[in-house]
Design an enzyme around this catalytic site. Structure first.
Site, PDB file in Angstrom:
ATOM      1  CG  ASP A  57      12.656   9.787  -2.831  1.00 26.13           C
ATOM      2  OD1 ASP A  57      12.569   8.709  -3.446  1.00 26.13           O
ATOM      3  OD2 ASP A  57      12.690   9.857  -1.599  1.00 26.13           O
ATOM      4  CE  LYS A  78      15.808  17.256  -1.659  1.00 28.79           C
ATOM      5  NZ  LYS A  78      14.475  16.595  -1.746  1.00 28.79           N
ATOM      6  CG  MET A 193      21.763   8.724   1.490  1.00 30.65           C
ATOM      7  SD  MET A 193      20.718  10.100   1.992  1.00 30.65           S
ATOM      8  CE  MET A 193      20.834   9.979   3.781  1.00 30.65           C
TER       9      MET A 193
END
Length: 294
Positions: A57, A78, A193
């Site tokens: 990722d 992502k 996040m």
């Protein structure tokens, strides 16, 4: 060493191929830690080097990704508001590669089971009948604050810590995070996040009764060469974020422990421990590391 007969530890120089008699390879769900290659576990490093394919990722550090030959790595990452790979594709690709007989490393930032979708991927592999192994990593939720001089627990300030995602599944009808309950714990709150939604959840915590003077710190790209840190309070941290230009990936630390950095920052020797952009004084505080500034 044969494909099916090796056992862990049998040959310290090369890990087992983990290929079944039917030719199906193993998928290793590997945590890469916060990004500094020196914080990779010995097992993670060994598996990355011996893998046939590495599906990674965006969160493993650039130095870690840079050491993987381009021909054997695939980006399935992502980014909030940017390019992204559907999780369904990643699940399908892991199974496909394993059934071709490959030894597959699914490389994630931090620990694969801490907001890393490792649990979802493990369930998918099990349902597909593909063997897998979980290789824990140093979680960024603890390591990120630590390298910035912030302990998530402290005998004088916090006896508990809660880890929260700031980016829940958008298909949920309502948030599963009880900010009122978190505000009542009196412990440290670490949000992963959560840069984009910072105004929302700091507002929720204030509404739940958390004092607006509660210290808050943002640690961006912890342990990476361009690591940055911003500090403030529950009332001022959004302005501090904007002034310092903090962007994802970053970790938010809320609670009295966030203020401890001010007392140790001059003595920090972590490579890349960036100066603080403090909302309270509007200036940069130097440190002894020589790291890049905010």
């Amino acid at each position: 060493m044969t494909d099916g007969g090796a056992t862990p530890g049998e040959n310290a120089d090369e890990p087992p191929t983990r290929r079944r008699d039917d030719g199906v390879g193993t998928v290793f769900l590997v945590g890469s830690g916060p990004g500094d290659p020196d914080l990779l576990t010995v097992k993670a490093k060994r598996l990355i080097e011996s893998a046939d394919v590495v599906l990674h990722d965006k969160l493993p550090g650039p130095e870690i990704l840079g050491e993987i030959p381009e021909e054997k790595r695939e980006d399935v990452g992502k980014r909030a508001g940017g390019e992204w790979t559907p999780q369904e594709y990643t699940n399908r690709r892991m199974v496909e590669l394993a059934r071709e007989g490959n030894r597959v490393v699914r490389l994630k930032g931090g620990d694969p089971f801490v907001f890393g979708r490792g649990g979802e991927e493990a369930e998918h592999l099990a349902e597909a009948g593909v063997p897998f192994e979980v290789v824990p990593g140093v979680t960024s939720a603890i390591a990120g604050p630590a390298v910035a001089g912030i302990p998530v627990t402290h005998r004088d300030h916090a006896s508990s810590v809660s880890f929260v995602t700031g980016h829940e599944d958008p298909t949920k009808e309502e948030s599963a995070v009880d900010w009122e309950a978190l505000a009542a714990t009196g412990g440290t709150i670490v949000v992963l996040m959560g840069v984009g939604k910072l105004p929302a959840y700091t507002g929720e915590l204030r509404d739940a009764g958390l004092d607006g003077d509660t210290p808050v710190a943002l640690v961006e790209r912890a342990t990476w060469p361009d690591m940055r840190v911003a500090t403030g309070t529950l009332d001022t941290i959004v302005d501090a974020r904007d002034e310092a230009g903090i962007e994802p990936p970053a970790i938010t630390v809320i609670g009295d422990v966030a203020a401890t950095r001010d007392r140790v920052v001059t003595f920090l020797e972590n490579a890349g421990s960036a100066p603080v952009r403090s909302a309270s004084d509007g200036g940069d505080e130097g440190d002894a590391s020589g790291g890049e500034g905010a």
